[in-house]
Motif scaffolding. Structure first.
Motif, short mmCIF file in Angstrom:
data_model
loop_
_atom_site.label_atom_id
_atom_site.label_comp_id
_atom_site.label_asym_id
_atom_site.label_seq_id
_atom_site.Cartn_x
_atom_site.Cartn_y
_atom_site.Cartn_z
N GLY A 66 0.80 -1.23 0.00
CA GLY A 66 0.00 0.00 0.00
C GLY A 66 0.82 1.27 0.00
N TYR A 70 0.98 5.29 -6.74
CA TYR A 70 -0.43 5.25 -7.21
C TYR A 70 -0.56 5.45 -8.72
CZ TYR A 70 -0.13 7.28 -2.49
OH TYR A 70 0.25 7.58 -1.22
N LYS B 114 10.10 5.89 -0.83
CA LYS B 114 9.25 7.08 -0.92
C LYS B 114 9.68 8.21 0.03
CE LYS B 114 4.29 7.90 -0.90
NZ LYS B 114 3.02 7.26 -0.57
N HIS B 239 0.32 4.37 10.08
CA HIS B 239 1.08 3.88 8.92
C HIS B 239 1.39 2.38 9.05
CE1 HIS B 239 1.71 7.89 7.34
NE2 HIS B 239 2.04 8.28 8.55
N TYR B 241 -0.88 -0.03 10.11
CA TYR B 241 -2.05 -0.90 10.10
C TYR B 241 -1.85 -2.11 9.18
CZ TYR B 241 -4.81 3.18 11.81
OH TYR B 241 -5.32 4.24 12.49
N TYR B 242 -1.43 -1.80 7.94
CA TYR B 242 -1.50 -2.83 6.89
C TYR B 242 -0.17 -3.06 6.18
CZ TYR B 242 -6.33 -1.62 7.88
OH TYR B 242 -7.50 -1.36 8.53
N ILE B 243 0.93 -2.95 6.91
CA ILE B 243 2.23 -3.17 6.25
C ILE B 243 2.91 -4.45 6.75
CG2 ILE B 243 2.59 -0.70 5.79
CD1 ILE B 243 4.75 -0.84 8.09
N ILE B 316 -8.41 0.80 5.45
CA ILE B 316 -8.22 -0.49 4.77
C ILE B 316 -8.60 -0.36 3.29
CG2 ILE B 316 -10.52 -1.49 5.25
CD1 ILE B 316 -8.86 -4.15 5.85
N PHE B 317 -9.49 0.58 2.97
CA PHE B 317 -9.87 0.80 1.57
C PHE B 317 -9.05 1.92 0.91
CE2 PHE B 317 -13.71 -1.13 3.42
CZ PHE B 317 -13.80 -2.23 2.58
N HIS B 319 -5.92 3.08 1.89
CA HIS B 319 -4.45 2.93 1.97
C HIS B 319 -3.87 2.62 0.59
CE1 HIS B 319 -0.60 1.79 3.55
NE2 HIS B 319 -0.75 0.51 3.32
N GLY B 320 -2.93 3.44 0.16
CA GLY B 320 -2.28 3.18 -1.13
C GLY B 320 -3.11 3.64 -2.31
N THR B 321 -3.97 4.64 -2.08
CA THR B 321 -4.76 5.17 -3.21
C THR B 321 -4.54 6.68 -3.32
OG1 THR B 321 -6.71 5.73 -1.91
CG2 THR B 321 -6.59 3.49 -2.77
N THR B 324 -4.72 9.30 -0.41
CA THR B 324 -3.53 9.71 0.33
C THR B 324 -2.90 10.95 -0.32
OG1 THR B 324 -3.15 7.36 0.71
CG2 THR B 324 -1.38 8.85 1.34
N ALA B 325 -2.88 10.96 -1.66
CA ALA B 325 -2.29 12.10 -2.37
C ALA B 325 -3.11 13.36 -2.11
CB ALA B 325 -2.23 11.79 -3.87
N GLU B 391 -11.94 -0.04 -7.82
CA GLU B 391 -10.89 -1.05 -7.71
C GLU B 391 -11.06 -1.92 -6.47
OE1 GLU B 391 -6.98 0.79 -8.03
OE2 GLU B 391 -6.11 -1.10 -7.32
N ARG B 392 -11.33 -1.26 -5.35
CA ARG B 392 -11.34 -2.01 -4.10
C ARG B 392 -12.72 -2.58 -3.74
NH1 ARG B 392 -6.49 0.53 -1.04
NH2 ARG B 392 -4.94 0.08 -2.66
N PHE B 398 -6.85 -2.34 -12.10
CA PHE B 398 -6.25 -1.03 -11.78
C PHE B 398 -6.38 -0.04 -12.93
CE2 PHE B 398 -2.69 1.92 -11.93
CZ PHE B 398 -2.71 2.48 -10.67
#
Lengths: 146, 451
Positions: A66, A70, B114, B239, B241-243, B316-317, B319-321, B324-325, B391-392, B398
């Motif tokens: 994640g 993107y 990053k 940051h 949660y899901y790594i 959870i939905f 994250h990584g989309t 965030t930007a 997507e999710r 994607f």
């Protein structure tokens, strides 16, 4: 009314206490018994794959766990979704891979390097991500079986 | 302006303007690539444009913080900087490291982590540069006639920022551990120690612009930075949660992230209250706009939008989309870009001796850039929601989801044009002020406060 010295004590005290808790939680979550990343499965090839991942800044477009740019797909469960042979072909391609016109750099990787990246992605795919792995890759095989 | 050595700040701010302009150019390259116009791909692929865009952001903000420190510390410590020559050496070496890093990104020389893409060899040069900077600031502060809370909080923020750079330099075999400690740098910078720097600059500006008693402002400064650390340190958990680390962070990160907006709310209330409490009015209205604007936009961008997607159930939905930007753009703009533009707007008339305080270009720069940025953030937010949903939630591929979100990047580019117009006006005004002048030394800033 709050005095300046009380305000200073609040700042210093709060900072020290929360920082100590943060360190404690870091030690706790890094303990081998709490490992969710199959740390023992990290082979030399996986390490090499991670190195290639970093030195080519794959995260600049893709996301992994994640995190990333993107601009290109999440690769956490990519081996499951696409299979190793296709990924290897993309990594070794002399022309940019461009699904729907969005271009990837043509890395022209050697056999050895492409295999290392695949091993790295396989290891990533096995990590327990507290449920995120099933949301982020709805097309992954383990999800489709349900 | 009281001390000649404060003029050093001008050159740091000039470098800021240059780097900021470059950052925007690379942002446009990324925006056009997202709508399929990637003619520069062979020379500047997306990952290069992105690394340059984000690294320039970090470097111009740090350059701005350094310039702010070189302006504020002499005034707070009531003495000249210990060495102006070394400050210029530090500025030039900072620019050289920046140019080397960014040139390297165009030749596949980087570290692909990053925000921390600078290769480790250059990291050592960064460390030397920052040590030199801190040496000058600390020596000036402790040789000074007084050590104010404002100066101490600002310096503490700068010292912690330097220390927290170190965990990012350690090599880890595991992507999970690497990511875990990368956030020690990135999160604890932007949601921790950088807020100390922001608080220090904000307090200095409020003291100067509102005329409110220093003791009152500094007392509340302690409360605000206290709230920042109380929520921000354990808020790092969002940051994690899901790594691939323990579930305990879902609880810890969730609770303390929810508290993070409090620090920004306190900062906004503090700035607005001090402005209202102020019995004197400063003629530099543009600086006042940027100062109060920074406190309010940071609350929305960093506080509210951050809260909106750091709850574990939402994250959870998202994250990584692109969500965030969206948050990243408004948070960095409000909390850090605007406060740097505020201190530049405040100090330029004092450094150059030219009182171009309240002109149309300056106001236009403020409003156009802010409206443009808000539009960009809304467009990114909509694109993010489209991505999450298609997507999710619906499980679409994607690139199919990206195609659907394309139109929102057209809107984003239009808004970015508005934003850029504002920044061009800001830079134009910066140039119009001219270079530092010794005549400015005879003019006391405090005398321009009017009842």
């Amino acid at each position: 009314m709050l005095s300046k010295s009380q305000a200073r004590t609040f700042f210093l005290g709060g900072t020290v206490v929360t920082f100590l808790i943060f360190i404690g939680l870091t030690v706790y979550s890094m303990a081998p018994s709490n490992d969710q990343s199959n740390h023992l499965n990290i082979t030399e090839q996986v390490i090499k794959g991670k190195h290639l991942w970093e030195t080519n800044n794959c995260m600049g477009c893709h996301t992994i766990l994640g995190e990333g740019g993107y601009y290109a797909p999440e690769l956490t469960k990519v081996i499951d979704r696409r299979g190793a042979p296709l990924i290897k072909a993309i990594l070794q391609s002399p022309v940019p891979w461009a699904p729907n016109g969005r271009k990837m750099v043509a890395y022209e990787m050697s056999n050895e390097d492409a295999d290392a990246v695949i091993e790295y992605l396989k290891w990533i795919g096995e990590i327990d991500l507290n449920g995120f792995d099933r949301v982020v890759s709805p097309l992954a095989k383990d999800k489709l079986k349900d | 302006m009281k001390f000649k050595s404060q003029q050093v700040a001008y050159w740091f701010f000039a470098l800021c303007m240059l780097l900021f302009a470059l950052q925007i150019i690379y942002g446009f390259i990324m925006g056009f690539a997202r709508i399929g116009m990637d003619g520069l791909h062979d020379w500047i692929p997306f990952n290069t444009a992105r690394a340059v865009h984000t690294n320039l952001l970090v470097v111009w903000l740090l350059t701005g913080f350094m310039g702010a420190a070189y302006y504020i510390i002499p005034e707070e410590a009531q003495r000249e900087l210990v060495s102006v020559k070394l400050a210029y050496v530090q500025l030039i070496s900072l620019a050289v490291v920046g140019v080397l890093a960014i040139t390297g990104y165009h030749f596949n020389i980087w570290e692909g982590r990053k925000f921390l893409e600078i290769p480790r060899e250059l990291d050592y040069l960064v460390v030397i540069n920052v040590l030199l900077f801190l040496g000058i600031i600390l020596a000036t502060l402790f040789k000074g006639k007084r050590q104010t809370t404002t100066a101490l909080v600002l310096t503490m923020g700068l010292v912690f920022a330097a220390l927290l750079y170190l965990p990012g330099m350690i090599w880890f075999d595991s992507q999970v551990t690497d990511s875990f400690f990368r956030w020690w740098v990135v999160h604890l910078w932007v949601e921790g120690v950088w807020e100390l720097i922001m608080g220090g600059i904000l307090a200095f500006l409020l003291i100067k612009l509102t005329g409110v008693d220093r003791e009152v402002i500094e007392k509340w400064l302690y409360v605000i930075v206290g709230l920042t650390f109380l929520s921000g340190i354990l808020g790092t958990g969002h940051h994690y949660y899901y790594i691939g680390v323990n579930k305990i962070w879902l609880v810890v990160g969730g609770v303390f992230s929810a508290l993070e907006p409090l620090a920004f709310l306190a900062m906004a209330l503090f700035a607005v209250y001090m402005y209202r409490k102020g019995e004197k009015s400063h003629p530099n209205k543009i600086a006042l706009f940027w100062t109060i604007g920074a406190s309010i936009v940071s609350f929305i961008g960093a506080g509210l939008l951050g809260f909106a997607h750091t709850l574990p159930q939402t994250n959870i939905f998202t994250h990584g989309t692109l969500v965030t930007a969206m948050h990243g753009h408004y948070a960095f703009w409000g909390a850090y870009a605007m406060i740097v533009l505020a201190i530049i707007s405040y100090s330029l008339p004092n450094i150059t001796g030219r009182k171009r305080h309240d002109n149309t270009n300056g106001h236009l720069a403020f409003w156009l850039s802010n409206i443009g940025m808000l539009g960009m953030v809304v467009a990114l937010g909509v694109a993010g929601v489209v991505q999450v949903y298609l997507e999710r939630r619906l499980g679409m591929d994607f690139m199919i989801a990206q195609e659907e979100a394309k139109i929102h990047f057209v809107v984003m580019l239009l808004c970015a044009t508005l934003f850029t117009t504002g920044i061009i006006l800001y830079i134009y005004e910066f140039i119009k002020y001219g270079k530092p002048s010794d005549e400015a030394l005879t003019k006391k800033d405090e005398t321009v406060l009017v009842s």
